[in-house]
Scaffold this motif. Structure first.
Motif, PDB file in Angstrom:
ATOM      1  N   TYR A 688       0.935  -1.090  -0.150  1.00 12.62           N
ATOM      2  CA  TYR A 688       0.047  -0.057   0.078  1.00 12.62           C
ATOM      3  C   TYR A 688       0.822   1.256   0.055  1.00 12.62           C
ATOM      4  CZ  TYR A 688      -4.510  -2.515   0.905  1.00 12.62           C
ATOM      5  OH  TYR A 688      -5.357  -3.221   0.887  1.00 12.62           O
ATOM      6  N   GLU A 689       1.852   1.215   1.187  1.00 13.85           N
ATOM      7  CA  GLU A 689       2.880   2.225   0.885  1.00 13.85           C
ATOM      8  C   GLU A 689       3.514   2.616  -0.439  1.00 13.85           C
ATOM      9  OE1 GLU A 689       6.503   3.920   3.722  1.00 13.85           O
ATOM     10  OE2 GLU A 689       5.399   2.013   4.115  1.00 13.85           O
ATOM     11  N   GLN A 690       4.101   1.444  -1.170  1.00 10.86           N
ATOM     12  CA  GLN A 690       4.791   1.569  -2.371  1.00 10.86           C
ATOM     13  C   GLN A 690       3.790   2.038  -3.502  1.00 10.86           C
ATOM     14  OE1 GLN A 690       8.199   1.257  -2.786  1.00 10.86           O
ATOM     15  NE2 GLN A 690       7.869   1.159  -0.569  1.00 10.86           N
ATOM     16  N   GLY A 691       2.403   1.797  -3.225  1.00 10.16           N
ATOM     17  CA  GLY A 691       1.574   2.085  -4.321  1.00 10.16           C
ATOM     18  C   GLY A 691       0.779   3.468  -4.049  1.00 10.16           C
ATOM     19  N   LYS A 692       1.345   4.018  -2.958  1.00 13.55           N
ATOM     20  CA  LYS A 692       0.797   5.314  -2.432  1.00 13.55           C
ATOM     21  C   LYS A 692      -0.708   5.184  -2.275  1.00 13.55           C
ATOM     22  CE  LYS A 692       4.372   8.259  -4.455  1.00 13.55           C
ATOM     23  NZ  LYS A 692       4.695   9.362  -5.340  1.00 13.55           N
ATOM     24  N   LEU A 693      -1.217   4.056  -1.655  1.00 19.63           N
ATOM     25  CA  LEU A 693      -2.539   3.873  -1.360  1.00 19.63           C
ATOM     26  C   LEU A 693      -2.795   4.150   0.212  1.00 19.63           C
ATOM     27  CD1 LEU A 693      -3.058   0.571  -3.285  1.00 19.63           C
ATOM     28  CD2 LEU A 693      -3.600   2.697  -4.274  1.00 19.63           C
ATOM     29  N   PHE A 694      -2.703   5.353   0.334  1.00 15.30           N
ATOM     30  CA  PHE A 694      -2.604   5.918   1.989  1.00 15.30           C
ATOM     31  C   PHE A 694      -4.056   5.618   2.377  1.00 15.30           C
ATOM     32  CE2 PHE A 694       0.319   8.841  -0.294  1.00 15.30           C
ATOM     33  CZ  PHE A 694       1.500   8.313  -0.047  1.00 15.30           C
ATOM     34  N   GLN A 695      -5.254   5.700   1.622  1.00 15.26           N
ATOM     35  CA  GLN A 695      -6.478   5.641   2.195  1.00 15.26           C
ATOM     36  C   GLN A 695      -6.450   4.059   2.703  1.00 15.26           C
ATOM     37  OE1 GLN A 695      -9.783   7.331   0.261  1.00 15.26           O
ATOM     38  NE2 GLN A 695      -8.378   8.972  -0.570  1.00 15.26           N
ATOM     39  N   GLN A 696      -6.027   3.087   1.777  1.00 16.51           N
ATOM     40  CA  GLN A 696      -6.223   1.770   2.057  1.00 16.51           C
ATOM     41  C   GLN A 696      -5.408   1.556   3.307  1.00 16.51           C
ATOM     42  OE1 GLN A 696      -5.895   3.135  -0.846  1.00 16.51           O
ATOM     43  NE2 GLN A 696      -7.350   2.053  -2.250  1.00 16.51           N
ATOM     44  N   ILE A 697      -4.060   2.203   3.516  1.00 18.99           N
ATOM     45  CA  ILE A 697      -3.473   2.011   4.926  1.00 18.99           C
ATOM     46  C   ILE A 697      -4.276   2.414   6.069  1.00 18.99           C
ATOM     47  CG2 ILE A 697      -1.438   2.506   6.104  1.00 18.99           C
ATOM     48  CD1 ILE A 697       0.026   2.849   3.362  1.00 18.99           C
ATOM     49  N   MET A 698      -4.951   3.461   5.868  1.00 17.40           N
ATOM     50  CA  MET A 698      -5.663   3.791   7.126  1.00 17.40           C
ATOM     51  C   MET A 698      -7.084   3.120   7.220  1.00 17.40           C
ATOM     52  SD  MET A 698      -7.131   7.868   7.809  1.00 17.40           S
ATOM     53  CE  MET A 698      -8.252   7.910   6.581  1.00 17.40           C
ATOM     54  N   HIS A 699      -7.670   2.499   6.208  1.00 18.16           N
ATOM     55  CA  HIS A 699      -8.574   1.692   6.534  1.00 18.16           C
ATOM     56  C   HIS A 699      -8.389   0.397   6.733  1.00 18.16           C
ATOM     57  CE1 HIS A 699     -10.956   4.165   2.884  1.00 18.16           C
ATOM     58  NE2 HIS A 699     -10.974   4.605   3.988  1.00 18.16           N
ATOM     59  N   TYR A 700      -7.156   0.014   6.483  1.00 14.22           N
ATOM     60  CA  TYR A 700      -6.515  -1.352   7.004  1.00 14.22           C
ATOM     61  C   TYR A 700      -6.489  -1.189   8.627  1.00 14.22           C
ATOM     62  CZ  TYR A 700      -3.585  -5.183   8.156  1.00 14.22           C
ATOM     63  OH  TYR A 700      -3.139  -6.302   8.600  1.00 14.22           O
ATOM     64  N   HIS A 701      -6.098   0.061   8.967  1.00 15.04           N
ATOM     65  CA  HIS A 701      -5.771   0.297  10.483  1.00 15.04           C
ATOM     66  C   HIS A 701      -7.129   0.488  11.225  1.00 15.04           C
ATOM     67  CE1 HIS A 701      -1.542  -0.025  10.468  1.00 15.04           C
ATOM     68  NE2 HIS A 701      -1.539   1.271   9.602  1.00 15.04           N
ATOM     69  N   MET A 702      -8.148   1.109  10.459  1.00 16.39           N
ATOM     70  CA  MET A 702      -9.491   1.552  10.996  1.00 16.39           C
ATOM     71  C   MET A 702     -10.150   0.000  11.220  1.00 16.39           C
ATOM     72  SD  MET A 702     -10.824   4.623   8.795  1.00 16.39           S
ATOM     73  CE  MET A 702     -10.130   6.088   8.835  1.00 16.39           C
ATOM     74  N   GLN A 703     -10.051  -0.898  10.287  1.00 20.62           N
ATOM     75  CA  GLN A 703     -10.579  -2.256  10.495  1.00 20.62           C
ATOM     76  C   GLN A 703     -10.339  -2.772  11.446  1.00 20.62           C
ATOM     77  OE1 GLN A 703      -9.906  -4.116   6.733  1.00 20.62           O
ATOM     78  NE2 GLN A 703     -11.622  -2.731   5.815  1.00 20.62           N
ATOM     79  N   ASN A 704      -8.798  -2.682  11.880  1.00 19.22           N
ATOM     80  CA  ASN A 704      -8.157  -3.642  13.117  1.00 19.22           C
ATOM     81  C   ASN A 704      -8.439  -2.489  14.474  1.00 19.22           C
ATOM     82  OD1 ASN A 704      -6.798  -6.023  11.878  1.00 19.22           O
ATOM     83  ND2 ASN A 704      -6.442  -4.404  10.284  1.00 19.22           N
ATOM     84  N   GLU A 705      -8.958  -1.052  14.334  1.00 19.96           N
ATOM     85  CA  GLU A 705      -9.351  -0.393  15.299  1.00 19.96           C
ATOM     86  C   GLU A 705      -7.926   0.009  16.021  1.00 19.96           C
ATOM     87  OE1 GLU A 705     -12.152  -2.275  17.982  1.00 19.96           O
ATOM     88  OE2 GLU A 705     -14.036  -1.835  16.329  1.00 19.96           O
ATOM     89  N   GLN A 706      -6.977   0.214  15.254  1.00 17.87           N
ATOM     90  CA  GLN A 706      -5.903   0.707  15.777  1.00 17.87           C
ATOM     91  C   GLN A 706      -5.706   2.222  15.629  1.00 17.87           C
ATOM     92  OE1 GLN A 706      -3.048  -1.401  13.096  1.00 17.87           O
ATOM     93  NE2 GLN A 706      -3.213  -3.122  14.371  1.00 17.87           N
ATOM     94  N   TYR A 707      -6.235   2.869  16.607  1.00 17.21           N
ATOM     95  CA  TYR A 707      -6.582   4.418  16.490  1.00 17.21           C
ATOM     96  C   TYR A 707      -5.017   5.145  16.299  1.00 17.21           C
ATOM     97  CZ  TYR A 707     -10.737   2.795  18.470  1.00 17.21           C
ATOM     98  OH  TYR A 707     -12.034   2.244  18.641  1.00 17.21           O
ATOM     99  N   LYS A 708      -4.136   4.729  16.942  1.00 16.94           N
ATOM    100  CA  LYS A 708      -2.777   5.519  17.055  1.00 16.94           C
ATOM    101  C   LYS A 708      -2.098   5.200  15.592  1.00 16.94           C
ATOM    102  CE  LYS A 708      -1.457   5.020  21.842  1.00 16.94           C
ATOM    103  NZ  LYS A 708      -0.363   4.817  22.734  1.00 16.94           N
ATOM    104  N   LYS A 709      -2.271   4.008  15.019  1.00 20.72           N
ATOM    105  CA  LYS A 709      -2.012   4.003  13.749  1.00 20.72           C
ATOM    106  C   LYS A 709      -2.721   4.839  12.668  1.00 20.72           C
ATOM    107  CE  LYS A 709       1.236   0.582  14.382  1.00 20.72           C
ATOM    108  NZ  LYS A 709       2.398   0.707  13.952  1.00 20.72           N
TER     109      LYS A 709
END
Length: 946
Positions: A688-709
């Motif tokens: 995700y990071e290499q592909g600049k898919l920043f929203q997908q990175i954040m959604h991934y952390h949202m799905q795992n409820e990692q608020y700090k992330k």
């Protein structure tokens, strides 16, 4: 000894009598040609029959000029003669290769013979030139000459005498001073025959008397001799054969005819009867003998000239053992060979000619008789001796074979059919021997057919089937293990037949020897199951063939010998050189196969596949993308199924390292799918990071409820994608648990970056039941204060623009209503005092005319204001070009947090207005376009003031 009565008789010669030549009127003469009476000796050669005469006493009294004549009879039958001796001619010898005639005769009464050598090509007073004369006397003893012979090389001449002596002349026989004469042989029995035999550089002289036969070697000093036999023959009863009988010396006795080599006696033939004359003619033995039991001969003579009994002339073929001709004549003088025929001289002066029939006529005449009596061997020998063509011989062999086949002699028949190979269609023979009992005969025929390189693929198939049915392994091995230069069969057909018959080792031998790689591998893998040997064989093949065969048989080899197959594939895809080329190893650049094409071979062999792929990525960094994709998938599978934590961690690191190698940029989606399939979180986030898919990175952390992330992602990538903060605010607003800390952090960043309108923030947080007014109190206060300060600044700017607008309008009115006074005293370019002529512009600048013309680029523009004016004009043109950029406007409007500012920007750039831009005035319209010019000046002035 051959039995004379068992020899077959044929008529291979046509008999005729020589007729008188045509008369002057051209009419053919019917009378026989008759020679003068008294012919005593004769010979032939160089296109003539040569005669020597002894006239009877009665004739001698009548015509003394006819004594000692030598006569020549050419083919035109124009008889000519010259006086050679005064009394008589006793012997003649005409050389066949030279126009030299040697004669023996007498010039005076008594025993005093003279030898004369005549050169027939040179003349002396109209007669042949006599080049040499010498007496024929052995020592000092006068004696009668009995026989004479001359060597064709003109270096030897031998004369035999009645007292048993032989005189040899060595050297040039045509000259006295270049030759030497000596007595070679002395004996007590009359010499009846002499003959020279030349074999290479070796010369022999045969000497036959009435009681013995001897051979002298003339090529050695002292002339050693050997006695060949203890019986001899009469005069004219010996001759020398031609090379068809190996130049043997022929001696004809009354009971047998003997043949002799220089050192031994050869075969003999039982031809009974008293022999009178013996000659050799074109492979035939010509014998003249009495037609009845002869009366006892004298001690010296072999014939009696006075005897007028009938005489038989027989022509024998000693090679084929038959009589080519037989006829009865009256009192034969001699038989001569000239002009391709035999001429028989009889005592009555007539000449009978025997013309040999042509080969085809002879064969047709005898074949029917021989075939009726089943004498095929004689027919074959006869045809060969007469040089019958191969087609004719083949037909005889076929008929002979049919005869033996019908009699049940299959072994003999097949031998004859074998001799027809190349002429007779093989199917004719094969059909006859297809029975199981005759398979060995068919095998012999097919074997010879292959040896002569006349077999086709069907013949090869049939021969190999014969070998296999006979279970004759030795013959089979002998057939297939011929050298490369002797291969006379279709190799591929042989391999196929041997494989079908179960002779795998023989088939493999042929395939390997003749480089039929596909057959070799097919038999090794499918029949013999020798996988190790097949793999070793592939390693010796050239690159292209090794590559194709590994693609074809790789799965089979991988299933049975995985380790060795993997090693060969490693070599094949990196730096392949055939294992058999030991001398060239390392000298030539190896070839490389595409490693990606061999991946399917490793089905169900993941361990070997992993080793192969890792080897390829290590030694060949530019391996195909499929190699890296497969290796990634393999590592992810191993990681996902591994239970041991330590091993799992190591596999995790390996997979992540591979992802970070930079080999998946072009196949980003494929790598991402693989990581998602195997739930490889670190890999997913990295991609995700290499592909600049920043929203997908954040959604991934949202799905795992990692608020700090979530907050970290916004902080890391918020500059690149501002909407992340908005999404984070919305995410935390939907959470029911207490997220005040995270909401405050988000609001602070939104406030600093002015990412959202306050009203939208309030609406977003209104969905959260836990969010109170205290959470956004500080945000709202700060926001309102900023907006108040912004309002004040905007009001001040508005007031300023109003004042400027009023001022500009006043200037415009002044320009319209009042004249413009130019009060400049200095040139705006050179700053010197103005002098006429000068140029003035409405902008207030004045110039010397020469300064203006030097620096101005346009006659209608002020050089000082022109750069600034052009900037303004460029801005106007840019606005004009951007008026139709509706897609860009819509995109910015959707993506912007403040849509009003976007609309205001485009409105200010004139996107929503229609602007008419006037740059240059057309000639003649200056007065009517004054207002347009003032508008342009106003626009330039406004831009400059701002």
């Amino acid at each position: 000894m051959a039995a004379y009565l068992q020899w077959r008789r044929f008529v291979f010669f046509d008999r005729d009598t020589v007729k008188e030549p045509p008369g002057p009127d051209g009419a053919a003469a019917a009378k026989p040609f008759v020679l003068p009476a008294g012919i005593a000796v004769c010979d032939s050669g160089r296109g003539s029959l040569v005669f020597g005469d002894i006239l009877p006493p009665a004739a001698r009294l009548r015509d003394l000029n006819m004594e000692g004549q030598i006569w020549f009879l050419p083919r035109s039958l124009q008889l000519s003669s010259f006086q050679a001796y005064k009394l008589r001619v006793t012997h003649l010898y005409q050389l066949k290769q030279h126009s030299i005639l040697v004669s023996v005769g007498e010039d005076e009464e008594g025993i005093n013979p003279l030898v004369k050598v005549w050169n027939l090509e040179k003349r002396d007073g109209g007669n042949p030139l006599c080049t040499r004369i010498f007496p024929a006397i052995p020592g000092n003893k006068p004696t009668v000459v009995s026989c004479l012979t001359v060597h064709e090389n003109l270096n030897f001449m031998a004369i035999g005498f009645a007292d048993g002596s032989v005189v040899l002349t060595k050297g040039d026989i045509t000259r006295d001073r270049h030759s030497k004469t000596q007595i070679l042989h002395e004996g007590s029995f009359p010499v009846t025959g002499l003959a020279f035999r030349q074999s290479g550089k070796t010369t022999h002289l045969f000497v036959v008397t009435t009681e013995n036969i001897q051979s002298y070697l003339l090529s050695v000093k002292d002339y050693p001799h050997l006695e060949l036999d203890t019986h001899g023959c009469g005069l004219r009863c010996s001759s020398l054969s031609d090379p068809s009988q190996d130049l043997q010396f022929i001696v004809a006795g009354n009971e047998c005819v003997y043949l002799y080599q220089p050192d031994e006696r050869g075969p003999c033939f039982a031809f009974e009867g008293q022999k009178l004359i013996v000659h050799w003619y074109r492979g035939y033995l010509v014998i003249v003998s009495k037609d009845r039991k002869a009366s006892p001969k004298s001690e010296f003579a072999g014939n009696e000239a006075q005897n007028s009994d009938k005489q038989v002339l027989n022509i024998y073929d000693l090679c084929n053992k038959f009589i080519a001709y037989s006829s009865v004549f009256d009192d034969i003088v001699d038989v001569l060979a000239e002009w391709g025929s035999l001429y028989v001289l009889t005592r009555d002066g007539k000449i009978h000619v025997l013309q040999e029939k042509d080969t085809q006529t002879k064969l047709e005449a005898c074949k029917s008789m021989l075939f009726r009596k089943n004498l095929f061997e004689m027919a074959i020998n006869l045809a060969k001796s007469h040089h019958l063509d191969s087609d004719g011989l083949s037909e005889i062999f076929r008929q002979y074979g049919d005869h033996l086949y019908n009699k049940g002699n299959h072994d003999g028949a097949i031998q004859q059919y074998i001799r027809t190979i190349g002429k007779l269609e093989p199917s004719y023979v094969i059909r006859k021997f297809l029975d199981a009992q005759r398979i060995h005969n068919l095998t012999a025929y097919l074997q010879t057919l292959h040896l002569q390189s006349l077999a086709n693929a069907d013949h090869t198939t049939l021969l190999l089937n014969c070998y296999t049915k006979l279970k004759d392994s030795s013959k089979l091995e002998e057939f297939i293990k011929t050298s490369d230069s002797e291969v006379r069969f279709d190799v591929e057909t042989a391999i196929r037949v041997l494989r079908q018959a179960g002779y795998y080792s023989h088939a493999v031998y042929l395939a390997e020897k003749h480089e039929h790689h596909e057959w070799y591998l097919k038999i090794q893998l499918e029949d013999i199951k020798n996988y190790q040997e097949a793999l070793h064989y592939i390693g010796k093949l050239p690159f292209e063939q090794a590559e194709s065969n590994m693609k074809r048989y790789g799965k089979t080899l991988m299933h049975h010998v995985p380790k060795e197959t993997t090693e060969l594939l490693k070599v094949l895809c990196t730096d392949y050189q055939p294992s058999g080329d030991g001398d060239s190893h390392g000298m030539l650049e190896g070839k490389k196969a595409n490693s990606e094409e061999f991946i399917p071979i490793f089905a169900n062999n993941s361990r070997e596949l992993k080793a192969f792929l890792e080897h390829m990525t290590e030694v060949q960094a530019d391996s195909p993308q499929g190699v890296y994709d497969t290796l990634l998938e393999l590592r992810l599978q191993n990681w996902a199924h591994e239970q041991d934590e330590q091993i799992k961690e190591r596999l995790h690191n390996e997979a992540l390292t591979l992802l970070k190698s930079g080999r998946f940029k072009t196949v980003f989606d494929k790598a991402l799918v693989l990581c998602q399939m195997h739930n490889f979180k670190d890999g997913v986030l990295y991609l995700y990071e290499q592909g600049k898919l920043f929203q997908q990175i954040m959604h991934y952390h949202m799905q795992n409820e990692q608020y700090k992330k979530v907050i970290e992602v916004c902080e890391l990538y918020g500059e690149q994608e501002a909407c992340l903060w908005e999404q984070a605010l919305g995410y935390f607003a939907r959470k029911e648990e207490d997220c005040k800390e995270y909401v405050a952090a988000v609001l602070k960043h939104i406030e600093n970056k002015n990412l959202m309108p306050p009203l939208l923030v309030v609406q977003t947080l209104a969905h959260n039941s836990t969010a109170t007014l205290s959470v956004i109190k500080d945000y709202l206060v700060n926001k309102l204060q900023k907006q108040s300060r912004q309002i004040e600044q905007d009001e001040q700017r508005i007031q300023k623009y109003r004042e400027e607008t009023t001022r500009i309008r006043q200037e415009i009115e002044e320009l319209k209503a009042s004249p413009k006074i130019f009060q400049k005293t200095k040139c705006s370019i050179c700053t010197s005092a103005l002098e006429l002529p000068s140029v003035h512009f409405l902008c207030g600048h004045s110039f010397h005319q020469h300064c203006f013309e030097s620096y101005s680029e346009s006659d209608s523009e002020c050089p000082t204001c022109m750069p600034e004016n052009r900037k303004v004009m460029d801005m106007i043109r840019a606005q004009e070009q951007k008026r139709d950029l509706h897609d860009q406007f819509q995109h910015q409007l959707k993506c912007s947090n403040d849509g009003f500012s976007v609309v205001a920007d485009y409105f200010g750039r004139g996107v929503f207005n229609k602007l008419t831009l006037i740059t240059d005035l057309p000639p003649g319209k200056a007065a009517t376009t004054l207002e347009a010019g003032l508008q342009r000046e106003l626009l330039i002035h406004t831009k400059r003031s701002t």
